[in-house]
Design an enzyme around this catalytic site. Sequence first.
Site, PDB file in Angstrom:
ATOM      1  N   HIS A  14       0.746  -1.293   0.020  1.00  0.00           N
ATOM      2  CA  HIS A  14       0.153   0.094   0.212  1.00  0.00           C
ATOM      3  C   HIS A  14       1.200   1.194  -0.057  1.00  0.00           C
ATOM      4  CE1 HIS A  14      -3.271   1.927   0.628  1.00  0.00           C
ATOM      5  NE2 HIS A  14      -2.938   2.931   1.097  1.00  0.00           N
ATOM      6  N   CYS A  15       1.240   2.141  -0.970  1.00  0.00           N
ATOM      7  CA  CYS A  15       1.694   3.193  -0.601  1.00  0.00           C
ATOM      8  C   CYS A  15       1.392   4.803  -0.771  1.00  0.00           C
ATOM      9  CB  CYS A  15       2.386   3.116  -2.372  1.00  0.00           C
ATOM     10  SG  CYS A  15       3.238   5.121  -3.159  1.00  0.00           S
ATOM     11  N   LEU A  16       0.946   5.226   0.680  1.00  0.00           N
ATOM     12  CA  LEU A  16       1.037   6.239   1.051  1.00  0.00           C
ATOM     13  C   LEU A  16       0.861   7.440   0.051  1.00  0.00           C
ATOM     14  CD1 LEU A  16       0.015   7.958   3.561  1.00  0.00           C
ATOM     15  CD2 LEU A  16       2.543   8.416   3.459  1.00  0.00           C
TER      16      LEU A  16
END
Length: 271
Positions: free
Chosen positions: A120-122
Amino acid sequence: MKLKRFLSIPILGVFLLLGFVYYITIFIFIEDWIGLQNSSGSLNALIFTFLTAFSIFSFSVCVLTDPGQVPSSYAPDVEQSGISDEETKRKICDRCATYKPPRAHHCRVCRRCILRMDHHCLWVNNCVGYWNYKAFFMLIFYATIGSIYSTIIVITCAFQKDWDFNGHIPLKVFYVTCGVMMSALSLTLGTLFGWHIYLIIHNMTTIEYYEGIRSAWMAKKSGQNYRHPFDLNAYKNITLVLGPNMLKWWCPTAVSHLKDGLTFPVIRDNS
């Protein structure tokens, strides 16, 4: 609505950084180095504009594209695969209470299982998974090339400038600060790009890499050798992500080669 994904502080930060780098590279350093009015300056500005535009396009695709949701009707084919009931239970997600396809993982942020989840990429306010991994890879590709290009321009401009004068300390500080910032950005993006090249060549996700370390340790303890089951060969692994047509590798939306994300070829299928 998908456009709401852009309403986040990290994404705003990315756009501000892109805008800042674009402005200083073209309107300060290229202008100061060779000028924008001649052919060399215009060509350098055009090349950097191209890299910036494709970085923004890839970034937007990565943000807006759903990484891949497990169909509610999905269930493993127990008879065809020959797996036991105990193994079937292991394929059920504890949080979703539904079956997980191979390579799918539950994302605590998105609160659902993601097909071929990498992480999951902020910075894209989204998971990086089956359907947007290529866009993510092309994003770091164009961003890495662009940052290196900008770094070269900044350093070249600094070295060619006549610094033999007094009373311009703030200008020197600005040049040094920009040079350090662009060098650090190039190093960071270059490291990330190299990491994902490694993952693609071995047909792994970031999650699978760390799972593989544990599996290799367990296999070594029992006197066996471990090999990542989806690692076919370098070329096939690359085409599974980027596609068989090399001319389409550079386009983040060219994903017609992707299937359903529920099944993947493994070593035994390739032997």
